[in-house]
Design an enzyme around this catalytic site. Structure first.
Site, mmCIF file in Angstrom:
data_model
loop_
_atom_site.group_PDB
_atom_site.id
_atom_site.type_symbol
_atom_site.label_atom_id
_atom_site.label_comp_id
_atom_site.label_asym_id
_atom_site.label_seq_id
_atom_site.Cartn_x
_atom_site.Cartn_y
_atom_site.Cartn_z
ATOM 1 N N GLY A 16 0.847 -1.205 0.000
ATOM 2 C CA GLY A 16 0.000 0.000 0.000
ATOM 3 C C GLY A 16 0.876 1.247 0.000
ATOM 4 O O GLY A 16 1.823 1.329 0.779
ATOM 5 N N ARG A 77 1.189 -5.112 -4.967
ATOM 6 C CA ARG A 77 1.385 -6.281 -4.102
ATOM 7 C C ARG A 77 1.542 -7.437 -5.082
ATOM 8 O O ARG A 77 0.560 -8.008 -5.544
ATOM 9 C CB ARG A 77 0.175 -6.484 -3.182
ATOM 10 C CG ARG A 77 0.016 -5.368 -2.150
ATOM 11 C CD ARG A 77 -1.022 -5.719 -1.090
ATOM 12 N NE ARG A 77 -1.034 -4.733 -0.021
ATOM 13 C CZ ARG A 77 -1.873 -3.700 0.054
ATOM 14 N NH1 ARG A 77 -2.801 -3.540 -0.858
ATOM 15 N NH2 ARG A 77 -1.824 -2.856 1.062
ATOM 16 N N ASP A 108 5.061 -4.774 6.059
ATOM 17 C CA ASP A 108 5.509 -6.130 6.404
ATOM 18 C C ASP A 108 5.476 -7.107 5.221
ATOM 19 O O ASP A 108 6.348 -7.981 5.111
ATOM 20 C CB ASP A 108 4.765 -6.690 7.625
ATOM 21 C CG ASP A 108 3.259 -6.623 7.483
ATOM 22 O OD1 ASP A 108 2.775 -6.115 6.455
ATOM 23 O OD2 ASP A 108 2.568 -7.094 8.401
ATOM 24 N N THR A 131 4.370 2.762 5.478
ATOM 25 C CA THR A 131 2.969 2.317 5.545
ATOM 26 C C THR A 131 2.221 3.246 6.489
ATOM 27 O O THR A 131 2.776 3.667 7.505
ATOM 28 C CB THR A 131 2.829 0.866 6.042
ATOM 29 O OG1 THR A 131 1.457 0.639 6.423
ATOM 30 C CG2 THR A 131 3.686 0.550 7.252
ATOM 31 N N ASP A 133 -0.095 2.429 8.369
ATOM 32 C CA ASP A 133 -0.615 1.698 9.531
ATOM 33 C C ASP A 133 0.256 1.800 10.789
ATOM 34 O O ASP A 133 -0.193 1.518 11.886
ATOM 35 C CB ASP A 133 -0.791 0.212 9.194
ATOM 36 C CG ASP A 133 -1.939 -0.028 8.239
ATOM 37 O OD1 ASP A 133 -2.663 0.933 7.933
ATOM 38 O OD2 ASP A 133 -2.105 -1.183 7.793
ATOM 39 N N ASP A 135 2.479 -0.186 11.776
ATOM 40 C CA ASP A 135 2.493 -1.491 12.443
ATOM 41 C C ASP A 135 3.809 -2.242 12.233
ATOM 42 O O ASP A 135 3.810 -3.466 12.093
ATOM 43 C CB ASP A 135 1.308 -2.337 11.950
ATOM 44 C CG ASP A 135 1.328 -2.548 10.444
ATOM 45 O OD1 ASP A 135 2.073 -1.834 9.744
ATOM 46 O OD2 ASP A 135 0.585 -3.417 9.968
ATOM 47 N N ARG A 177 -5.429 -2.286 9.004
ATOM 48 C CA ARG A 177 -5.908 -3.648 8.794
ATOM 49 C C ARG A 177 -5.772 -4.500 10.049
ATOM 50 O O ARG A 177 -6.682 -5.208 10.432
ATOM 51 C CB ARG A 177 -5.124 -4.283 7.645
ATOM 52 C CG ARG A 177 -5.769 -5.487 7.069
ATOM 53 C CD ARG A 177 -4.982 -6.063 5.922
ATOM 54 N NE ARG A 177 -3.701 -5.407 5.717
ATOM 55 C CZ ARG A 177 -3.152 -5.198 4.539
ATOM 56 N NH1 ARG A 177 -3.794 -5.541 3.464
ATOM 57 N NH2 ARG A 177 -1.966 -4.650 4.438
ATOM 58 N N ALA A 192 -13.072 11.624 20.564
ATOM 59 C CA ALA A 192 -14.076 10.572 20.359
ATOM 60 C C ALA A 192 -14.634 10.084 21.697
ATOM 61 O O ALA A 192 -13.913 10.051 22.697
ATOM 62 C CB ALA A 192 -13.453 9.406 19.598
ATOM 63 N N LYS A 219 -24.446 15.070 26.674
ATOM 64 C CA LYS A 219 -23.938 15.096 25.294
ATOM 65 C C LYS A 219 -25.083 14.867 24.314
ATOM 66 O O LYS A 219 -25.899 13.974 24.534
ATOM 67 C CB LYS A 219 -22.892 13.992 25.091
ATOM 68 C CG LYS A 219 -21.578 14.283 25.762
ATOM 69 C CD LYS A 219 -20.496 13.351 25.276
ATOM 70 C CE LYS A 219 -19.237 13.638 26.080
ATOM 71 N NZ LYS A 219 -18.050 13.070 25.494
HETATM 72 O O1 F6P Z 1 -1.545 -1.324 4.772
HETATM 73 C C1 F6P Z 1 -2.054 -0.091 4.472
HETATM 74 C C2 F6P Z 1 -3.534 -0.174 4.187
HETATM 75 O O2 F6P Z 1 -3.979 1.111 3.842
HETATM 76 C C3 F6P Z 1 -4.396 -0.761 5.297
HETATM 77 O O3 F6P Z 1 -4.688 0.143 6.325
HETATM 78 C C4 F6P Z 1 -5.603 -1.203 4.543
HETATM 79 O O4 F6P Z 1 -6.251 -2.250 5.204
HETATM 80 C C5 F6P Z 1 -5.021 -1.693 3.243
HETATM 81 O O5 F6P Z 1 -3.795 -1.022 3.078
HETATM 82 C C6 F6P Z 1 -5.907 -1.435 2.056
HETATM 83 O O6 F6P Z 1 -5.311 -1.991 0.942
HETATM 84 P P1 F6P Z 1 -5.800 -1.793 -0.563
HETATM 85 O O7 F6P Z 1 -5.235 -0.489 -1.027
HETATM 86 O O8 F6P Z 1 -5.220 -2.940 -1.282
HETATM 87 O O9 F6P Z 1 -7.284 -1.761 -0.527
#
Ligand code: F6P
Length: 328
Positions: A16, A77, A108, A131, A133, A135, A177, A192, A219
């Site tokens: 991504g 990918r 990853d 990325t 994320d 992560d 994800r 939030a 609220k």
């Molecule tokens: O890993 C980055 C990410 O944006 C995730 O947060 C998300 O789940 C995924 O890629 C979405 O992937 P795609 O662009 O293949 O829909």
């Protein structure tokens, strides 16, 4: 700097895309050229290795991209690279061109491909974490995370305006994800009522108890931020359950989606990308292999790529507590 361990390298972006990948590419290309290392860009991630899609990159080939989102090399990918035959072809193409090492910018999945390729064919690899994320173990932040966080925050702020005007409850899904970093931090930053992330065990009862509390404290509208990877339910299911429990509530769902992946990178992401791109090339020059360049406490560090893939950065529990306390 003493003699470099590599003289010809390639660089690719894979998985991504993330804002700041271009800034990282620019840093790799310019650092390599500065030290007289031949540098080739590979188009469309690992697909480009297989389809011999290399382009020689000099300093001017990366002009005016530090501020651009996406990746000028494009990303993929690659399914073909998951096969032994695909990787064999990729190796032959690298060998023919004399590529000794590859800088792999991605997450990853990208690093898993890099590690296998290194083990099978001995071509050196170094990872740069890109990325949204966040992560990836071995770095405090990944490239793209800060920008995505700010994009999510801006979008949620806008939703808050309309939620308030209509006394509504919004369930807002943000990307991530398998990780809740974007949800947790954008949720805290936008006030939030509740934040649901895969790293903690959530329950509908707790969420509903928060709705009741919010009602009692006066609220009239609320925002619940939900990570894409939340295990309890997806946003639509949550909204449905909430509607059953609170039929009088005016409930809406918003999925922020890929808007979080685009846009001009933030200053923090450009600086991080520049430092990691530089770090990856100088790391290779010093003999690093099969590691990821990361930034920990403002220091460049190298983490074995296997650890970067397998280990996880822990969610900061304080942030969850603070968000709960501040949501009274
Ligand atoms: O890993 C980055 C990410 O944006 C995730 O947060 C998300 O789940 C995924 O890629 C979405 O992937 P795609 O662009 O293949 O829909």
């Amino acid at each position: 700097m003493k003699d470099s361990a590599v003289k010809k390298i390639a660089v690719l972006t894979s998985g991504g895309d993330a804002p700041g990948m271009n800034a990282a590419l620019r840093a790799v290309v310019r650092t390599a050229n500065y030290y007289d290392i031949h540098c080739y860009g590979v188009r469309e991630g690992y697909n480009g290795l297989i389809h011999n899609d290399f382009l020689k990159m000099g300093p001017r080939s990366v002009k005016n991209i530090i501020n651009q989102g996406g990746t000028i090399l494009r990303s993929a990918r690659s399914k073909e690279f998951m096969t032994k035959e695909g990787r064999q072809t990729a190796y032959e193409n690298c060998k023919q061109l004399g590529i000794e090492a590859i800088v792999c910018i991605g997450g990853d999945g990208t690093f898993t491909g890099a590690k296998i390729f290194n083990e099978e064919f001995g071509i050196k690899v170094i990872g740069v974490p890109g990325t949204i994320d966040n992560d990836i173990f071995g770095t405090d932040n990944t490239i793209g995370y800060d920008t995505a966080l700010n994009t999510a925050m801006d979008a949620i702020d806008k939703i808050r305006d309309t939620a308030t005007s209509h006394n509504r409850v919004f369930f807002i899904e943000v990307m991530g994800r398998d990780a809740g970093f974007i949800a947790l931090n954008s949720g805290l930053a936008t006030g939030a009522l509740d934040i649901l992330i895969p790293e903690k065990k959530d329950s509908a009862d707790d969420l509903f108890a928060n709705f009741l509390k919010a009602e009692k404290t006066g609220k009239s509208s609320s925002i619940v931020v939900v990570a894409e990877g939340e295990k309890l339910n997806n946003v639509y299911e949550l909204a449905e359950k909430a509607k059953e429990k609170f039929p009088d509530y005016d409930i809406r769902v918003a999925i922020l989606g890929h808007i979080q992946r685009g846009g001009s990178p933030s200053c923090a992401d450009r600086v991080l990308a520049s430092r990691l791109g530089y770090g990856a090339v100088t790391g290779l020059m010093e003999g690093q292999n099969c590691v990821m360049a990361g930034m920990r406490s403002n220091e460049l560090v190298f983490t074995p790529i296997e650890e970067a893939i397998k280990k996880h950065n822990e969610i900061n529990q304080d942030l969850l507590l603070i968000s709960e306390i501040l949501a009274i």
